[in-house]
Each structure stands twice: as C-alpha cells, then as structure tokens.
Design a protein around this motif. Structure first.
Motif, PDB file in Angstrom:
ATOM      1  N   ILE A  46       0.869  -1.169   0.000  1.00  0.00           N
ATOM      2  CA  ILE A  46       0.000   0.000   0.000  1.00  0.00           C
ATOM      3  C   ILE A  46       0.907   1.219   0.000  1.00  0.00           C
ATOM      4  O   ILE A  46       1.593   1.512   0.984  1.00  0.00           O
ATOM      5  N   SER A  47       0.927   1.930  -1.110  1.00  0.00           N
ATOM      6  CA  SER A  47       1.857   3.043  -1.288  1.00  0.00           C
ATOM      7  C   SER A  47       1.168   4.376  -1.082  1.00  0.00           C
ATOM      8  O   SER A  47      -0.065   4.474  -0.997  1.00  0.00           O
ATOM      9  N   GLY A  48       1.987   5.429  -1.011  1.00  0.00           N
ATOM     10  CA  GLY A  48       1.454   6.781  -1.048  1.00  0.00           C
ATOM     11  C   GLY A  48       1.294   7.213  -2.490  1.00  0.00           C
ATOM     12  O   GLY A  48       1.508   6.430  -3.417  1.00  0.00           O
ATOM     13  N   PRO A  49       0.935   8.485  -2.723  1.00  0.00           N
ATOM     14  CA  PRO A  49       0.742   8.983  -4.101  1.00  0.00           C
ATOM     15  C   PRO A  49       2.036   8.925  -4.907  1.00  0.00           C
ATOM     16  O   PRO A  49       3.113   9.183  -4.384  1.00  0.00           O
ATOM     17  N   SER A  50       1.925   8.581  -6.166  1.00  0.00           N
ATOM     18  CA  SER A  50       3.104   8.469  -7.032  1.00  0.00           C
ATOM     19  C   SER A  50       3.227   9.641  -7.994  1.00  0.00           C
ATOM     20  O   SER A  50       4.067   9.619  -8.886  1.00  0.00           O
ATOM     21  N   LYS A  51       2.423  10.691  -7.795  1.00  0.00           N
ATOM     22  CA  LYS A  51       2.369  11.775  -8.789  1.00  0.00           C
ATOM     23  C   LYS A  51       3.598  12.672  -8.752  1.00  0.00           C
ATOM     24  O   LYS A  51       3.854  13.406  -9.699  1.00  0.00           O
TER      25      LYS A  51
END
Length: 332
Positions: free
Chosen positions: A177-182
């Motif tokens: 479960i990752s954070g935002p990749s933007k």
C-alpha cells in the motif's frame, strides 16, 4: 577555493565552532578561538558576504515548511532540525502547509519578505519550475527537484528489507500500500524495491496506491474508510502487506482484527517510519522499517546551514541519504 570545512579541519574543530568564531556567537574559549583564527590566516580564508550579513542584520532564522507538524514523524524531525540549528546559532520558524499549494507559496513569500536565511522544504506541492526560480538557500526532504540538494532515507533499501522479511516469514502473495506516485519522491523507491524483490523471488504481488495520502496528512476515520473500500475487498488474496507508513499499518491492523483476520497468522504486516508513536505502542508491536529522525533532522539543518554560510553553488553540496533498518515486532 578555501571553505569553512577546510578551516575546521586545519584547526581541529567542528564547522559549528568555526561558524561561531566568524559570527561571534556563543562561548568560544580563547585557545580555541586562536586556533581557528590562525587556521583562517594560514589558509587565507575570508568569511563570505552572506555570513557577514547574517551577523550584521541578525537574519539568523531558517524556515521549515512541513505538511503537518502534528504528524509523529515530522514532529520528531522538526525537533532535531531545531536542536542542530540552535547549536549553530540559528532559530527556526515552523510552517504547516497541510499539502495546500497556495499556502505553501504564501509561506515561501512570507519567509523571503522577512529575510529568512534559508528554507527546509518538507511540504512540497509546488511544481519543479517554481522551486527553480527561487534563487534562495533551500534543501528538500525526500523529493528530487532539479539541482536543489535533498536529504532522505535509503527508501530503496527499506523496501527491500520489508519485502524480504515478509518472504522469509513464509508469505507467498504480497501487497504494497503506497502513497501517491504523482511526484518525484524518494519514498516512491519503496514501491520499486517491493516489486523488483517480488519478481526476483517469483512472488505474486499487487500495489494499491493511496492517492489522498501525501506525507501522512489524514485522520483515522479517513484511513479506515480507505482500507475498508480499497484494500478490504482484496485482503484475502494476500498473506503479507508492506505499508508505506506506520499509521497506515496500524489502521490496517485494526481493520483486519475487527474483521476476523488474524495477525500475524493469516496476514503479516510491515510498516515504515518507527517514530515515537510506533515506539510507544506495544499492542501490537509493529514490525517496521526505521527512519532515523534524529539523523534526518540533523542532516537537513546542517546541509542548509552549509549553503547559507558558505554561499556555495548548490551543485557543490552533496545529496545525503541516511541508512534504515528493520525493526522486528509481533505483526510478522
């Protein structure tokens, strides 16, 4: 060109001590002062204009822009930034951006208008082009922005350690479960390490991105709702989860326990951070990757002060990555 570090080395003292002699701040013994002054003379070292202006105009404040100072990780980092800055004769001004673009711009403008000496950027909503136009002493945390110096932990190693630990514990199907990749964040390397390690070990895997979670700005209810709607429907497909931070890992533990999923027998969980909140709670004692907040805060502050006192081209300031380690708990 002779630098303040060269003077410190020749005099056999710290850079902090040389800075105090130059700016006449804090107590310095006569013998120590003489060694520094002799080294400066022998090396033909002249304090630069920024150092002299700091002494004359008293602009000995640095700004620290964070997403949320109440977050356990950032509260600790701020503490160690302040300690190191104070030891070097600087004071800190803390600004909470709350991941708000306009707020971050207004804080930068306010700090510059008040002749701040430099800024440590931990809340980074702005585009790269905006940072490039600042022409100002600045250091970022965990984000790569052009040639601006950055500080971070070894996120890739952390991802490898977490994933290998789950595999060593017998997990056959893994979820991250990752954070935002933007944004171009160093923390994204945790996910890269996770997927590569899974492929190397022929482990089926999935990555679910928490797009609304940037640097931990969230409430418990929001995280619980995210786990329920975005993770819950797939949880039975996995026996191990690597979470992007400890608070997310704790909420996953709570949701899983409330829904009859036994931890760690049915599902093993690894977090990331090991801040004060994690160290305090013992039920569960979370398995996690430790980021040394004391080192991160110290290095952020020292790097910015090097830029301020030396007036060096940012290209001469090395990016710094601190080590991480696996902390074993009861969730694996």
């Amino acid at each position: 060109m002779t630098s303040i570090k060269d003077v410190a080395k020749k005099a056999g003292v710290s850079v902090t001590t040389v800075s105090r002699v130059i700016n006449n701040r804090g107590y310095i013994g006569k013998e120590t002062r003489k060694k520094v002054e002799t080294a400066m003379k022998n090396l033909n070292y002249q304090p630069n204009q920024i150092a002299r202006s700091l002494q004359n105009s008293k602009t000995t404040f640095i700004g620290v822009i964070v997403p949320d100072s109440s977050h356990p990780f950032f509260s600790e980092v701020i503490k160690y930034i302040e300690i190191n800055a104070n030891e070097n004769g600087f004071k800190t001004i803390i600004c909470n951006s709350l991941d708000d673009y306009e707020k971050e711009i207004s804080y930068i403008d306010m700090l510059k208008a008040n002749r701040i000496a430099g800024i440590i950027m931990c809340g980074q909503t702005l585009e790269v082009s905006h940072y490039e136009r600042l022409n100002f002493p600045i250091v970022t945390f965990d984000r790569i922005i052009s040639n601006i110096p950055y500080v971070g932990s070894d996120n890739y190693l952390g991802g490898v350690l977490a994933t290998r630990h789950l595999i060593d514990k017998g997990c056959k199907r893994l979820l991250h479960i990752s954070g935002p990749s933007k944004r171009d964040m160093l923390s994204n390397r945790r996910g890269s390490a996770f997927s590569i390690t899974c492929k190397e070990n022929d482990i089926p895997y999935k990555i679910i991105e928490n797009k609304n979670n940037f640097f931990g700005i969230y409430k418990y209810d929001d995280l619980y709702a995210f786990i329920k709607t975005e993770v819950g429907p797939y949880i039975n497909e996995f026996d191990g989860v690597f979470c992007s931070d400890d608070l997310l890992a704790y909420v996953l533990y709570a949701w899983a326990t409330n829904n009859g999923v036994a931890i760690p027998d049915q599902l093993k969980i690894v977090g990331y951070d090991y801040h004060g909140f994690t160290r305090l709670l013992q039920t569960p004692k979370l398995t996690t990757i430790s980021q040394p907040t004391d080192q991160i805060g110290h290095v952020l502050s020292s790097t910015l002060i090097d830029l301020i006192l030396e007036n060096e081209d940012v290209s001469s300031i090395q990016n710094k990555v601190v080590n991480v380690e696996l902390i074993k708990g009861s969730t694996t």
